[in-house]
Motif scaffolding. Structure first.
Motif, mmCIF file in Angstrom:
data_model
loop_
_atom_site.group_PDB
_atom_site.id
_atom_site.type_symbol
_atom_site.label_atom_id
_atom_site.label_comp_id
_atom_site.label_asym_id
_atom_site.label_seq_id
_atom_site.Cartn_x
_atom_site.Cartn_y
_atom_site.Cartn_z
ATOM 1 N N ALA A 181 27.746 73.850 107.929
ATOM 2 C CA ALA A 181 27.674 72.395 108.055
ATOM 3 C C ALA A 181 27.265 71.724 106.749
ATOM 4 C CB ALA A 181 26.681 72.024 109.157
ATOM 5 N N GLY A 182 26.951 72.516 105.740
ATOM 6 C CA GLY A 182 26.473 71.970 104.477
ATOM 7 C C GLY A 182 27.592 71.649 103.502
ATOM 8 N N PRO A 183 27.220 71.204 102.308
ATOM 9 C CA PRO A 183 28.219 70.692 101.361
ATOM 10 C C PRO A 183 28.860 71.732 100.453
ATOM 11 C CG PRO A 183 26.021 70.283 100.512
ATOM 12 C CD PRO A 183 25.842 70.896 101.880
ATOM 13 N N ARG A 184 28.364 72.989 100.494
ATOM 14 C CA ARG A 184 28.888 73.964 99.531
ATOM 15 C C ARG A 184 29.371 75.254 100.210
ATOM 16 N NH1 ARG A 184 24.364 72.009 97.527
ATOM 17 N NH2 ARG A 184 23.213 73.960 97.865
ATOM 18 N N PHE A 185 29.828 75.124 101.439
ATOM 19 C CA PHE A 185 30.488 76.243 102.115
ATOM 20 C C PHE A 185 31.986 76.061 101.950
ATOM 21 C CE2 PHE A 185 32.556 78.397 105.618
ATOM 22 C CZ PHE A 185 31.981 79.660 105.535
ATOM 23 N N PHE A 186 32.630 76.992 101.243
ATOM 24 C CA PHE A 186 34.053 76.868 100.923
ATOM 25 C C PHE A 186 34.851 78.044 101.481
ATOM 26 C CE2 PHE A 186 31.732 74.875 97.267
ATOM 27 C CZ PHE A 186 32.017 73.556 97.595
ATOM 28 N N GLY A 187 34.418 78.581 102.615
ATOM 29 C CA GLY A 187 35.113 79.706 103.211
ATOM 30 C C GLY A 187 35.891 79.331 104.448
ATOM 31 N N PHE A 188 37.013 80.034 104.678
ATOM 32 C CA PHE A 188 37.746 79.998 105.947
ATOM 33 C C PHE A 188 38.270 78.622 106.364
ATOM 34 C CE2 PHE A 188 34.261 83.224 106.501
ATOM 35 C CZ PHE A 188 35.053 84.319 106.229
ATOM 36 N N VAL A 189 38.406 77.678 105.494
ATOM 37 C CA VAL A 189 38.892 76.330 105.829
ATOM 38 C C VAL A 189 38.048 75.748 106.971
ATOM 39 C CG1 VAL A 189 40.964 74.901 106.033
ATOM 40 C CG2 VAL A 189 41.188 77.285 105.363
ATOM 41 N N ILE A 190 36.755 75.699 106.754
ATOM 42 C CA ILE A 190 35.823 75.191 107.757
ATOM 43 C C ILE A 190 35.187 73.903 107.256
ATOM 44 C CG2 ILE A 190 33.579 75.627 108.851
ATOM 45 C CD1 ILE A 190 34.408 78.533 109.142
ATOM 46 N N GLY A 191 35.359 72.833 107.999
ATOM 47 C CA GLY A 191 34.708 71.580 107.658
ATOM 48 C C GLY A 191 33.316 71.518 108.254
ATOM 49 N N GLY A 192 32.509 70.596 107.773
ATOM 50 C CA GLY A 192 31.227 70.333 108.419
ATOM 51 C C GLY A 192 31.469 69.430 109.616
ATOM 52 N N ALA A 193 30.418 68.948 110.218
ATOM 53 C CA ALA A 193 30.558 68.014 111.339
ATOM 54 C C ALA A 193 29.930 66.691 110.928
ATOM 55 C CB ALA A 193 29.887 68.553 112.590
ATOM 56 N N LEU A 194 30.731 65.648 110.935
ATOM 57 C CA LEU A 194 30.215 64.316 110.634
ATOM 58 C C LEU A 194 29.033 63.992 111.541
ATOM 59 C CD1 LEU A 194 33.721 62.681 110.517
ATOM 60 C CD2 LEU A 194 32.112 62.515 108.593
ATOM 61 N N PRO A 195 27.977 63.353 111.020
ATOM 62 C CA PRO A 195 26.821 63.047 111.873
ATOM 63 C C PRO A 195 27.194 62.303 113.150
ATOM 64 C CG PRO A 195 26.244 62.713 109.576
ATOM 65 C CD PRO A 195 27.716 63.028 109.596
ATOM 66 N N VAL A 196 28.147 61.373 113.071
ATOM 67 C CA VAL A 196 28.512 60.636 114.280
ATOM 68 C C VAL A 196 29.148 61.550 115.316
ATOM 69 C CG1 VAL A 196 30.828 59.921 113.485
ATOM 70 C CG2 VAL A 196 29.591 58.522 115.145
ATOM 71 N N THR A 197 29.839 62.601 114.855
ATOM 72 C CA THR A 197 30.452 63.517 115.820
ATOM 73 C C THR A 197 29.415 64.457 116.423
ATOM 74 O OG1 THR A 197 31.069 65.226 114.181
ATOM 75 C CG2 THR A 197 32.617 63.413 114.550
ATOM 76 N N VAL A 198 28.389 64.803 115.653
ATOM 77 C CA VAL A 198 27.290 65.587 116.225
ATOM 78 C C VAL A 198 26.583 64.760 117.295
ATOM 79 C CG1 VAL A 198 25.091 66.730 115.739
ATOM 80 C CG2 VAL A 198 26.991 66.929 114.107
ATOM 81 N N ALA A 199 26.314 63.500 116.975
ATOM 82 C CA ALA A 199 25.640 62.620 117.939
ATOM 83 C C ALA A 199 26.493 62.415 119.182
ATOM 84 C CB ALA A 199 25.319 61.279 117.278
ATOM 85 N N ALA A 200 27.799 62.216 118.993
ATOM 86 C CA ALA A 200 28.702 62.050 120.137
ATOM 87 C C ALA A 200 28.744 63.321 120.974
ATOM 88 C CB ALA A 200 30.096 61.678 119.651
ATOM 89 N N ASN A 201 28.701 64.456 120.313
ATOM 90 C CA ASN A 201 28.679 65.734 121.007
ATOM 91 C C ASN A 201 27.431 65.872 121.871
ATOM 92 O OD1 ASN A 201 27.571 68.757 120.773
ATOM 93 N ND2 ASN A 201 29.810 68.853 120.853
ATOM 94 N N TRP A 202 26.287 65.464 121.328
ATOM 95 C CA TRP A 202 25.043 65.505 122.110
ATOM 96 C C TRP A 202 25.155 64.624 123.359
ATOM 97 C CZ3 TRP A 202 20.985 64.542 117.652
ATOM 98 C CH2 TRP A 202 20.920 65.677 116.843
ATOM 99 N N LEU A 203 25.677 63.415 123.164
ATOM 100 C CA LEU A 203 25.791 62.498 124.286
ATOM 101 C C LEU A 203 26.755 63.041 125.340
ATOM 102 C CD1 LEU A 203 24.838 59.774 125.379
ATOM 103 C CD2 LEU A 203 26.708 58.684 124.113
ATOM 104 N N ALA A 204 27.873 63.591 124.863
ATOM 105 C CA ALA A 204 28.847 64.160 125.797
ATOM 106 C C ALA A 204 28.258 65.351 126.550
ATOM 107 C CB ALA A 204 30.110 64.576 125.043
#
Length: 449
Positions: A67-90
């Protein structure tokens, strides 16, 4: 009772705030600390707060900082804070996103998000789609629609009668097709060993002049974004040939499909919208939490015919779209919530900025490595960079040393016989400063290895 939720939010925020300063990979001591979890199942329950504390204390340090800014493996994005928050609510809503009449809120969100996605990606207005777990299942789902359509055209109802005795389906992929696409074809009973693999060029693009002859029911699988080079198949001539022969064309666009949302990248995907189905991940470049994939079919009826389920106890009759009509699962979480949140929060301009920034950052990695004398093996057209540090043994040694050093994390690959380090840039959190810091670490480690 619910105070534990506040504690979880506090711990999660602390975890995220520390990602920029910690080692990207977990250290040996943290991994060893996981032994604390290996206990017998308690006879009696224990304090939920203590359980959460154990989870945070032992597992958080042992995670990879994806989820951090310097992981460049496996074509993995982080999770935008709003999507983490939406995930919690869901998660608090705890909706089984199967049927509109039962879960109208999340069902409507998914309708809206899918409409936005079809518009954003320039797909035909008739397109039907479903939210699934990732590109593997997205390919499976879209290809199930393809299987239905090509066999229906040959007078065969595959959902009713299966594949025994069915007309054989010719399946063509490129020689550099992603292994999960082949897995999906195998799960559909189309046979990994029966697939015809078309030749590719030096960047992994299927050669339009070498497409095998198509006859009978056929599915041609193309690629938007080669997993190593980021290259795109030449869609226009390939789709024209395939359609002229009556074939269904599917596009595996696990991350490359998002190029359609950025003006400067859109030419890479020219003609892609003429295909019949598409698969992508939202947990890659859209930067929503795992797990989240998307399956699209130009023919919504074919997708529904392949996926829909009915039963006496299910209230499936509705004037609205039932999410479960378009996915393999009947029971599933409301994956569309985070996708909707990402799309609405970023908007068209924010999405384009994210994709174009990551591609610019990939180009910066390539330029810096070339300037230091290390060959970059691919044309950097998207967000993927392949670099060699010499012979295979030395390249792997540099990668291992870089992973131990901890500033950033990149993985190894073999590209057309050459061992390379693959840099995949697809996180919202990656800044230009992170790129420079990571590049300096790469060069420092390579020089000392």
């Amino acid at each position: 009772m619910y105070a534990i939720l506040d504690d979880a939010a506090r711990r999660a925020r602390q975890y995220l705030e520390r990602l920029g300063t910690r080692s990207v990979a977990a250290d040996a001591a943290s991994v060893a600390g996981l032994r604390e979890l290996d206990e017998t199942l308690p006879q009696q329950g224990c304090d939920p707060a203590e359980t959460l504390g154990l989870l945070d204390r032992t597992v958080s340090p042992a995670t990879m900082a994806m989820a951090g800014p310097r992981f460049f493996g496996f074509v993995i994005g982080g999770a935008l804070p709003v999507t983490v928050a939406a995930n919690w609510l869901a998660a608090a809503w705890d909706q089984n996103a199967a049927l509109y009449e039962v879960t109208p809120g999340v069902s409507r969100l998914e309708e809206i998000a899918l409409r936005w996605l079809v518009e954003l990606l320039g797909l035909p207005p008739s397109t039907g789609a479903g939210f699934v777990s990732g590109a593997t299942v997205a390919n499976f789902t879209a290809l199930a629609a393809a299987r239905h359509a090509v066999l229906a055209s040959a007078g065969w109802n595959v959902e009713a009668d299966g594949l025994f005795g069915a007309p054989p389906i010719q399946v063509i992929t490129g020689a550099e097709a992603h292994p999960t696409l082949l897995k999906s074809l195998g799960m559909l009973g189309l046979g990994r060993g029966r697939i015809q693999r078309a030749p590719v060029d030096g960047q992994g693009r299927m050669r339009a002049d070498a497409l095998p002859r198509i006859s009978g029911p056929a599915i041609v699988c193309l690629q938007a974004g080669n997993l190593n080079t980021g290259a795109f198949d030449p869609f226009e001539p390939l789709i024209e040939q395939a359609h002229a022969a009556g074939a269904w064309v599917h596009v595996d666009g696990a991350f490359g499909l998002w190029a359609k949302a950025a003006p400067s990248l859109r030419p890479l995907a020219r003609g892609l919208e003429r295909a019949d189905s598409w698969a992508t991940d939202a947990h890659k470049w859209l930067n929503v939490p795992y797990d989240s994939g998307l399956a699209f079919s130009r023919d919504a009826h074919a997708l529904r015919a392949a996926m829909a389920v009915t039963a006496e106890y299910l209230p499936t009759e509705s004037t609205h779209r039932n999410p479960s009509d378009f996915t393999p699962e009947l029971s599933r979480r409301a994956r569309g919530v985070e996708v909707w949140a990402a799309l609405r929060s970023l908007g068209r301009a924010g999405l384009a900025e994210l994709f174009e920034r990551n591609c610019r950052q990939a180009s910066r990695f390539a330029a810096g490595l070339r300037a230091a004398g290390y060959p970059v093996l691919n044309d950097v057209v998207l967000n993927q960079v392949l670099v060699s540090f010499g012979p295979a043994e030395r390249t792997r040694a540099v990668i291992a040393a870089l992973q131990r050093e901890g500033t950033c994390w990149c993985g190894a690959t073999v590209w057309q016989g050459a061992t390379a380090m693959r840099i995949s840039v697809c996180s919202w959190a990656t800044t230009d400063a992170d790129v420079e810091r990571s590049l300096a670490a790469m060069l420092r480690v390579a020089e000392s290895t």
